[in-house]
Scaffold this active site. Structure first.
Site, PDB file in Angstrom:
ATOM      1  N   GLY A   7       0.827  -1.204   0.000  1.00 12.47           N
ATOM      2  CA  GLY A   7       0.000   0.000   0.000  1.00 12.47           C
ATOM      3  C   GLY A   7       0.855   1.246   0.000  1.00 12.47           C
ATOM      4  O   GLY A   7       2.045   1.195   0.323  1.00 12.47           O
ATOM      5  N   CYS A  57       5.379  -6.189   1.650  1.00 12.07           N
ATOM      6  CA  CYS A  57       5.780  -4.779   1.660  1.00 12.07           C
ATOM      7  C   CYS A  57       5.106  -4.039   2.824  1.00 12.07           C
ATOM      8  O   CYS A  57       5.462  -4.258   3.976  1.00 12.07           O
ATOM      9  CB  CYS A  57       5.472  -4.142   0.308  1.00 12.07           C
ATOM     10  SG  CYS A  57       6.396  -2.613   0.025  1.00 12.07           S
ATOM     11  N   TYR A  58       4.105  -3.192   2.564  1.00 16.02           N
ATOM     12  CA  TYR A  58       3.400  -2.518   3.651  1.00 16.02           C
ATOM     13  C   TYR A  58       2.826  -3.540   4.634  1.00 16.02           C
ATOM     14  O   TYR A  58       2.815  -3.328   5.844  1.00 16.02           O
ATOM     15  CB  TYR A  58       2.270  -1.650   3.084  1.00 16.02           C
ATOM     16  CG  TYR A  58       1.443  -0.935   4.139  1.00 16.02           C
ATOM     17  CD1 TYR A  58       1.875   0.260   4.708  1.00 16.02           C
ATOM     18  CD2 TYR A  58       0.221  -1.465   4.566  1.00 16.02           C
ATOM     19  CE1 TYR A  58       1.119   0.910   5.678  1.00 16.02           C
ATOM     20  CE2 TYR A  58      -0.543  -0.822   5.526  1.00 16.02           C
ATOM     21  CZ  TYR A  58      -0.090   0.363   6.076  1.00 16.02           C
ATOM     22  OH  TYR A  58      -0.843   0.998   7.042  1.00 16.02           O
ATOM     23  N   HIS A  81       8.124  -7.682  -3.681  1.00 19.65           N
ATOM     24  CA  HIS A  81       6.839  -8.090  -4.281  1.00 19.65           C
ATOM     25  C   HIS A  81       7.016  -9.383  -5.079  1.00 19.65           C
ATOM     26  O   HIS A  81       7.529  -9.356  -6.202  1.00 19.65           O
ATOM     27  CB  HIS A  81       6.318  -6.987  -5.199  1.00 19.65           C
ATOM     28  CG  HIS A  81       5.814  -5.785  -4.469  1.00 19.65           C
ATOM     29  ND1 HIS A  81       4.506  -5.663  -4.042  1.00 19.65           N
ATOM     30  CD2 HIS A  81       6.445  -4.654  -4.069  1.00 19.65           C
ATOM     31  CE1 HIS A  81       4.354  -4.510  -3.412  1.00 19.65           C
ATOM     32  NE2 HIS A  81       5.516  -3.878  -3.408  1.00 19.65           N
ATOM     33  N   GLU A 103       4.632 -11.090  -6.423  1.00 21.41           N
ATOM     34  CA  GLU A 103       3.547 -11.257  -7.394  1.00 21.41           C
ATOM     35  C   GLU A 103       3.847 -10.667  -8.763  1.00 21.41           C
ATOM     36  O   GLU A 103       3.156 -10.977  -9.744  1.00 21.41           O
ATOM     37  CB  GLU A 103       2.255 -10.636  -6.847  1.00 21.41           C
ATOM     38  CG  GLU A 103       2.239  -9.104  -6.770  1.00 21.41           C
ATOM     39  CD  GLU A 103       2.842  -8.538  -5.497  1.00 21.41           C
ATOM     40  OE1 GLU A 103       2.578  -7.363  -5.191  1.00 21.41           O
ATOM     41  OE2 GLU A 103       3.584  -9.263  -4.802  1.00 21.41           O
ATOM     42  N   ASP A 123     -17.213 -10.660 -22.519  1.00 19.01           N
ATOM     43  CA  ASP A 123     -17.890 -10.786 -21.221  1.00 19.01           C
ATOM     44  C   ASP A 123     -19.369 -11.149 -21.376  1.00 19.01           C
ATOM     45  O   ASP A 123     -19.863 -12.076 -20.729  1.00 19.01           O
ATOM     46  CB  ASP A 123     -17.738  -9.490 -20.425  1.00 19.01           C
ATOM     47  CG  ASP A 123     -16.290  -9.088 -20.238  1.00 19.01           C
ATOM     48  OD1 ASP A 123     -15.428  -9.977 -20.347  1.00 19.01           O
ATOM     49  OD2 ASP A 123     -16.021  -7.897 -20.006  1.00 19.01           O
ATOM     50  N   LYS A 137     -10.406 -11.463 -16.155  1.00 17.02           N
ATOM     51  CA  LYS A 137     -10.599 -11.615 -17.608  1.00 17.02           C
ATOM     52  C   LYS A 137     -10.048 -12.942 -18.124  1.00 17.02           C
ATOM     53  O   LYS A 137     -10.687 -13.610 -18.944  1.00 17.02           O
ATOM     54  CB  LYS A 137      -9.911 -10.453 -18.336  1.00 17.02           C
ATOM     55  CG  LYS A 137     -10.279 -10.334 -19.810  1.00 17.02           C
ATOM     56  CD  LYS A 137     -11.657  -9.726 -19.953  1.00 17.02           C
ATOM     57  CE  LYS A 137     -11.966  -9.332 -21.373  1.00 17.02           C
ATOM     58  NZ  LYS A 137     -13.196  -8.545 -21.486  1.00 17.02           N
TER      59      LYS A 137
END
Length: 512
Positions: free
Chosen positions: A54, A81-82, A168, A170, A226, A368
Site C-alpha cells: 500500500g 511490503c506494507y 513483491h 507477485e 464478457d 478476464k
C-alpha cells in the site's frame, strides 16, 4: 469451494495481481477490505490471509490497520511490503523510515532455511518498492532473507505461521515469485488446488438455478467476450428462461449483427431479440462532435431502446450483466479503503430507476483470463474469446467529429480490412487492440490521372497487458503497406492512411 485465501487490500497497485497469481495456482482468492473483521474471515473458513502492499506508511497517523484479531485466528498470514511493516509494527517490532528508499530490482540472499524458499537457490532477483523498513523484529520472528538495503527483507515466525517479505513476489520482475507464492499456498496453508474452471461451471450453474428459480432473465448481448460468456453460462443453467437482446445501433463493426445472431441464435439455440435502431441513434447523434456528449447520448438511447425491448418480451425478473471482478473492485469504493476509485464502469453502479429488475452477475468473481477459460469450457471459439476490445459507444468514438451513416460505413470497411490482414499475418492475437479511426479531414490525392479530395483513415494498433498503459505495436512494414494499399483501393472515399504511434500515457488507446 472448500479453500479460500483472503487478500486484505491496503491500496496497493498490485493487489489484483496478488489475487490473480493465487488463482493461477488453482486456489480461490478474494480481495477484501483491509478492515474486514476476523470473525467474518473465520466464518468464511479462509485457510490463509495475505496483507497487501500500500502507499501509506505505518508510521503515519491514521494509516490503515487490519483487525488485530486476525493474528489470533490460527491461520497463516503473509505480509507483503506494507503488509510486512504492518505485521512487524502491530506485533511489537520497530519500523523506521529508511534513509535510502529501495525501489526496483534487488538481490535476496538467504539467511537460513524457510518453507517459503523451498526449492529455490540464493540469491534471488526480486522487485522492491518501499521507503520504510523493519529495524527490530517482533518476538518470535527471525530473518531468513536480506537485500542490499534491508536486513529483514524476508522474515518468519514458524510457530505461528506468520511470514513477511519486503519485496513483491507477485510481479513479473521477481522471476521466481510464483514459486514463493506456491510454497505459501501449498506448503504452509495446506491448499490442494481445487479451483478449476470445470468445477466452477458446475458451481455457477447450480448457483444461477438457485437464484433464478423459475423466473425470467434478460441479457443485453454486445458480442464482446464478457456478455458472450455470461450468456453461454446462464443459458446452460436455465435454457429458455434467458432471453438475449441485441441492439444494432448502427455503430457496430462490419457484419456484427449477423455474426452474433449466427452464434447465439443458430448455434447455441438461445432465445434472442434483435432491435434495429440505427436510424434512431444516428438521428440523435446528428451534429454532435463532443465525445462526452456522444457517449451520454448513446448510453441514454441504449437504455431507452433496451427498456422498450424488455417490456415487449413480457414478465422479466432479472437483468444479467457481464460484470467482472476488476469492475467490482475498481468501481465500488469500500468505506475506509485507502485505494482511490479508479473508474466508473458501465456494468457497475445499479440499474435505471424505472427498470425494476434484480441483477444477475455470474462473472463477478472472475478475472478476464478466467472468463476466457470459462468461455472455452462452455464451447465458445477462440475468435469470440480473444477478440479485441470494442468500446460501448462503438464507432461513435472512432468517428472523430460528426457521426453520419456514410462515415460509419467507410470506417466499417476500412476496419474490416485491417482486422482481416492482422489475422492473415498471424499478428491479430499478438496485440491488445487494432482498429481504424475516421478523421474529419480531407486531403488531396491522385488516383489514375485524376486528382482526388477524400478522407483519411488512421490505424491504431497497440500492445498492452491491461489497457492501463499501452505502447504502439511495431507491425512489419510489409503488413502495414498491404493494409494501406487495400484500404485506399477498396474503400471508396479514402485516399490516405496514417499510423498512430503514440503511447498511453500521454495518449489514450481510443481517440475519443
Amino acid at each position: 469451494m472448500n479453500q479460500k485465501i483472503a487478500v486484505l487490500d491496503f491500496g496497493s497497485q498490485y493487489t489484483q495481481v496478488i489475487a490473480r497469481r493465487i488463482r493461477e495456482c488453482s486456489v480461490y482468492s478474494e480481495i477484501m477490505p483491509f478492515n474486514t473483521k476476523a470473525d467474518v474471515l473465520k466464518k468464511q473458513g479462509v485457510c490463509g490471509i495475505i496483507l497487501s502492499g500500500g502507499p501509506a506508511s505505518v508510521l503515519a497517523k491514521g494509516s490503515p490497520r487490519p483487525d488485530r484479531k486476525i493474528f489470533e485466528l490460527g491461520v497463516p498470514v503473509l505480509g507483503i511490503c506494507y503488509g510486512l511493516q504492518l505485521m512487524g509494527h502491530m506485533l511489537g517490532g520497530k519500523i523506521v523510515s529508511s534513509k535510502q528508499r529501495e525501489y526496483g530490482f534487488g538481490k535476496l540472499s538467504f539467511k537460513g532455511s524457510s518453507e517459503l524458499l523451498k526449492g529455490l537457490e540464493s540469491p534471488l532477483q526480486v522487485w522492491n518498492s518501499h521507503g520504510d523498513k523493519i529495524e527490530k523484529l517482533p518476538e518470535g520472528f527471525k530473518p531468513v532473507g536480506t537485500t542490499e538495503n534491508s536486513a529483514y527483507a524476508l522474515i518468519e515466525d514458524k510457530k505461528r505461521r506468520f511470514y513477511g517479505m519486503q519485496f513483491h513476489p507477485e510481479v513479473a520482475h521477481t522471476p521466481r515469485g510464483m514459486d514463493i507464492i506456491k510454497n505459501f499456498l501449498y506448503g504452509i496453508c495446506g491448499c490442494t488446488g481445487d479451483w478449476t474452471m470445470s468445477d466452477y461451471v458446475d458451481r455457477a450453474v447450480l448457483k444461477i438455478r438457485e437464484t433464478v428459480g423459475d423466473k425470467k432473465v434478460i441479457l443485453g448481448l454486445s458480442g464482446g467476450v464478457d456478455s458472450s460468456v455470461a450468456a453461454a453460462l446462464i443459458h446452460r443453467a436455465i435454457g429458455d428462461q434467458l432471453t438475449c437482446v441485441f441492439v444494432d445501433n448502427g455503430l457496430l463493426r462490419k457484419d456484427e449483427r449477423k455474426k452474433v445472431e449466427d452464434l447465439f441464435k443458430n448455434n447455441f439455440k438461445m432465445r434472442m431479440k434483435t432491435v434495429r435502431a440505427e436510424k434512431l441513434f444516428l438521428s440523435k447523434l446528428a451534429g454532435v462532435k463532443d465525445p462526452e456528449r456522444k457517449r451520454k447520448i448513446i448510453g441514454k438511447t441504449f437504455i431507452e431502446v433496451f427498456d422498450k425491448a424488455v417490456k415487449s418480451i413480457g414478465k422479466v425478473d432479472f437483468l444479467a450483466q457481464g460484470t467482472l471482478y476488476p469492475d467490482v473492485i475498481e468501481s465500488v469504493p469500500i468505506a475506509g479503503n485507502p485505494a482511490s476509485l479508479i473508474k466508473s464502469h458501465h456494468n457497475v453502479g445499479g440499474l435505471p430507476k424505472n427498470m425494476k429488475l434484480k441483477l444477475l452477475e455470474p462473472l463477478r468473481e472472475l478475472f478476464k483470463d478466467e472468463v476466457r477459460a470459462l468461455g472455452k469450457e462452455l464451447g465458445l471459439s477462440k475468435e469470440v474469446l480473444w477478440r479485441h476490445p470494442f468500446p460501448g459507444p462503438g464507432l461513435g468514438v472512432r468517428v472523430v467529429g460528426d457521426i453520419t451513416k456514410k462515415r460509419c460505413d467507410i470506417l466499417r470497411e476500412a476496419d474490416a480490412i485491417l482486422l482481416e490482414e492482422m489475422k492473415a499475418s498471424g499478428l491479430y492475437y499478438n496485440v491488445w487492440q487494432a482498429f481504424a479511426v475516421f478523421l474529419p479531414v480531407k486531403t488531396v490525392g491522385v488516383m489514375g490521372d485524376e486528382r482526388t479530395y477524400d478522407n483519411v483513415i488512421a490505424l491504431r494498433i497497440v500492445e498492452s497487458q491491461d489497457a492501463m498503459t499501452a505502447d504502439w505495436a511495431h507491425i512489419p512494414h510489409d503488413v502495414l503497406a498491404k493494409i494501406s494499399s487495400r484500404i485506399i483501393n477498396e474503400v471508396k472515399g479514402v485516399n490516405r492512411v496514417c499510423l498512430d504511434i503514440s503511447s498511453k500515457p500521454p495518449a489514450t488507446i481510443e481517440w475519443e
